[in-house]
Structure formats: C-alpha cells, structure tokens
Design a protein around this motif. Sequence first.
Motif, PDB file in Angstrom:
ATOM      1  N   UNK A 253     -26.322   0.921 -63.083  1.00  0.00           N
ATOM      2  CA  UNK A 253     -26.956   0.195 -64.187  1.00  0.00           C
ATOM      3  C   UNK A 253     -28.457   0.062 -63.900  1.00  0.00           C
ATOM      4  N   UNK A 254     -29.215   0.076 -64.969  1.00  0.00           N
ATOM      5  CA  UNK A 254     -30.650  -0.205 -64.828  1.00  0.00           C
ATOM      6  C   UNK A 254     -31.165  -0.813 -66.123  1.00  0.00           C
ATOM      7  N   UNK A 255     -32.227  -1.631 -66.050  1.00  0.00           N
ATOM      8  CA  UNK A 255     -32.813  -2.124 -64.800  1.00  0.00           C
ATOM      9  C   UNK A 255     -31.922  -3.181 -64.150  1.00  0.00           C
ATOM     10  N   UNK A 256     -32.241  -3.617 -62.968  1.00  0.00           N
ATOM     11  CA  UNK A 256     -31.465  -4.673 -62.325  1.00  0.00           C
ATOM     12  C   UNK A 256     -31.898  -6.049 -62.815  1.00  0.00           C
ATOM     13  N   UNK A 257     -33.152  -6.179 -63.145  1.00  0.00           N
ATOM     14  CA  UNK A 257     -33.689  -7.450 -63.614  1.00  0.00           C
ATOM     15  C   UNK A 257     -34.640  -7.185 -64.777  1.00  0.00           C
ATOM     16  N   UNK A 258     -34.660  -8.140 -65.724  1.00  0.00           N
ATOM     17  CA  UNK A 258     -35.554  -8.015 -66.864  1.00  0.00           C
ATOM     18  C   UNK A 258     -35.914  -9.405 -67.351  1.00  0.00           C
ATOM     19  N   UNK A 259     -37.191  -9.633 -67.543  1.00  0.00           N
ATOM     20  CA  UNK A 259     -37.669 -10.890 -68.117  1.00  0.00           C
ATOM     21  C   UNK A 259     -38.420 -10.566 -69.393  1.00  0.00           C
ATOM     22  N   UNK A 260     -38.012 -11.185 -70.493  1.00  0.00           N
ATOM     23  CA  UNK A 260     -38.689 -10.960 -71.781  1.00  0.00           C
ATOM     24  C   UNK A 260     -38.868 -12.291 -72.481  1.00  0.00           C
ATOM     25  N   UNK A 261     -39.718 -12.272 -73.485  1.00  0.00           N
ATOM     26  CA  UNK A 261     -39.887 -13.465 -74.304  1.00  0.00           C
ATOM     27  C   UNK A 261     -38.933 -13.383 -75.487  1.00  0.00           C
ATOM     28  N   UNK A 262     -38.597 -14.556 -76.021  1.00  0.00           N
ATOM     29  CA  UNK A 262     -37.694 -14.568 -77.186  1.00  0.00           C
ATOM     30  C   UNK A 262     -38.319 -13.775 -78.319  1.00  0.00           C
ATOM     31  N   UNK A 263     -37.443 -13.177 -79.089  1.00  0.00           N
ATOM     32  CA  UNK A 263     -37.792 -12.318 -80.223  1.00  0.00           C
ATOM     33  C   UNK A 263     -38.200 -10.901 -79.809  1.00  0.00           C
ATOM     34  N   UNK A 264     -38.355 -10.650 -78.516  1.00  0.00           N
ATOM     35  CA  UNK A 264     -38.607  -9.274 -78.066  1.00  0.00           C
ATOM     36  C   UNK A 264     -37.290  -8.508 -78.014  1.00  0.00           C
ATOM     37  N   UNK A 265     -37.389  -7.210 -77.838  1.00  0.00           N
ATOM     38  CA  UNK A 265     -36.202  -6.382 -77.716  1.00  0.00           C
ATOM     39  C   UNK A 265     -36.073  -5.888 -76.278  1.00  0.00           C
ATOM     40  N   UNK A 266     -34.829  -5.527 -75.925  1.00  0.00           N
ATOM     41  CA  UNK A 266     -34.556  -5.047 -74.570  1.00  0.00           C
ATOM     42  C   UNK A 266     -33.385  -4.076 -74.622  1.00  0.00           C
ATOM     43  N   UNK A 267     -33.356  -3.144 -73.687  1.00  0.00           N
ATOM     44  CA  UNK A 267     -32.262  -2.177 -73.623  1.00  0.00           C
ATOM     45  C   UNK A 267     -31.789  -2.040 -72.188  1.00  0.00           C
ATOM     46  N   UNK A 268     -30.469  -1.909 -72.055  1.00  0.00           N
ATOM     47  CA  UNK A 268     -29.854  -1.725 -70.749  1.00  0.00           C
ATOM     48  C   UNK A 268     -29.139  -0.382 -70.741  1.00  0.00           C
ATOM     49  N   UNK A 269     -29.103   0.236 -69.570  1.00  0.00           N
ATOM     50  CA  UNK A 269     -28.476   1.547 -69.435  1.00  0.00           C
ATOM     51  C   UNK A 269     -27.335   1.498 -68.436  1.00  0.00           C
ATOM     52  N   UNK A 270     -26.291   2.254 -68.690  1.00  0.00           N
ATOM     53  CA  UNK A 270     -25.142   2.309 -67.801  1.00  0.00           C
ATOM     54  C   UNK A 270     -24.663   3.747 -67.654  1.00  0.00           C
ATOM     55  N   UNK A 271     -24.392   4.139 -66.415  1.00  0.00           N
ATOM     56  CA  UNK A 271     -23.768   5.423 -66.134  1.00  0.00           C
ATOM     57  C   UNK A 271     -22.443   5.151 -65.436  1.00  0.00           C
ATOM     58  N   UNK A 272     -21.303   5.405 -66.085  1.00  0.00           N
ATOM     59  CA  UNK A 272     -20.007   5.064 -65.489  1.00  0.00           C
ATOM     60  C   UNK A 272     -19.609   6.054 -64.395  1.00  0.00           C
TER      61      UNK A 272
END
Lengths: 115, 112
Positions: free
Chosen positions: A6-25
């Motif tokens: 999985x990546x990233x391991x950590x993420x800090x964002x402000x509310x209303x921003x967007x974020x994406x996480x990735x997974x390789x099974x």
Amino acid sequence: EAGVAQSPRYKIIEKRQSVAFWCNPISGHATLYWYQQILGQGPKLLIQFQNNGVVDDSQLPKDRFSAERLKGVDSTLKIQPAKLEDSAVYLCASSQTRIRAYEQYFGPGTRLTVT
Amino acid sequence: QKEVEQDPGPLSVPEGAIVSLNCTYSNSAFQYFMWYRQYSRKGPELLMYTYSSGNKEDGRFTAQVDKSSKYISLFIRDSQPSDSATYLCAMSARLGAQKLVFGQGTRLTINP
C-alpha cells in the motif's frame, strides 16, 4: 511471496481536499478489500472486489468515496472531498477467492489525517 | 447494539500467564469465527479460524466458540512479550457472500 503493498503510508490533508490510496494485492488473489479502521475500532469494510467487479460496496459513502480495480489487479481508493471524520487507517486486504474470505492478508495501511 | 462486542481493554498481564480474550455477538446467523492479531502500525494477521461451535488448538493458542451463548474466546497459554498486540475477533454468516464483521479489538500487553 510478497505481501499486500500500500502507498502512501501516511497522508495529511486539509478538509475538502482530495486524496488517493493505492493497493497492490498478493499475486493471484482474485478478491480485494478496502477497510476503514478508525482509532480504537475494528476494521469496517468499505468495498470488496472480485477480480475487477464490485461485490459489496454497501458501506462506501458514495457521495465522496470511489474505488476502482482496473485489470483485476491493483486498486485505488479516492476520497473527494475529505471530511474530518475520514481520519483513519485505510487497510487493503486480499484473499485467493471470496470463499477464502477468512484468510485475508492485510497490507500495512495508509494512515490519513484530515485537518 | 453492535453486532460484535469486544472488551477494548487494555489488558496487562505478566509473562507466562494464561490470557483469555472474548467476544459476544448478536447475530445468530454467524457461523465462521476468526481471531486476528494486529501489531502497532501493521495490518491484522489471521491467527485462528473456526467454523461453528467447538474448540480449535494451534500451539499456545486455543479458540472456543459457544454458539448457544453467542460467545467466543481466544486463550493464550504461556504468554510472551511478543504476544503484545491488539486482538480482533471477526465473524461472518456466509464466507464469500457476507462480509466479515470485526470487534473493536482488545489491546494486550505482556509484561516481562
């Protein structure tokens, strides 16, 4: 055998921003799961894929969360826009088949903090 | 009422003690019961899997299911500091057809 990545391991964002996480099974695992684990709670299933099709997304807040698993391998989970209550660890897991759901292998998770 | 209830602890015991971890549930349809161990900053890993009622033993770990009481337990014998982790119970009515429902986890510390 490599585990779930999985990546990233950590993420800090402000509310209303967007974020994406990735997974390789794990290679060859047909079933992929995304869980949300809020501090002090057990994992809650957000969405389950069988190959590249959605099996269960009943607990996914579809107004802000989306997920896809193109080509039945890697997967991404997106949040747009993020809310403070989305702060949690997002876990990806995979299993060989749906029937072997008891034998899910989890990744290390992505810890999201929304400020 | 939550479908699965688990005492969050924290639970602290001396090395070598027998540890008992428990979950209760309300859904009588649950037939598949699992225990996961989660170390800090890691994903859960499967420890034990049991179908229906009865006991299952694996090394120092024993899982018990009492469906009549809707109660499951995990026993750890000769506990070691490396057993310090959060233990999650999980259950399902039909594997592959219905999702796993997790308890909130019990945080366990084994003191040397």
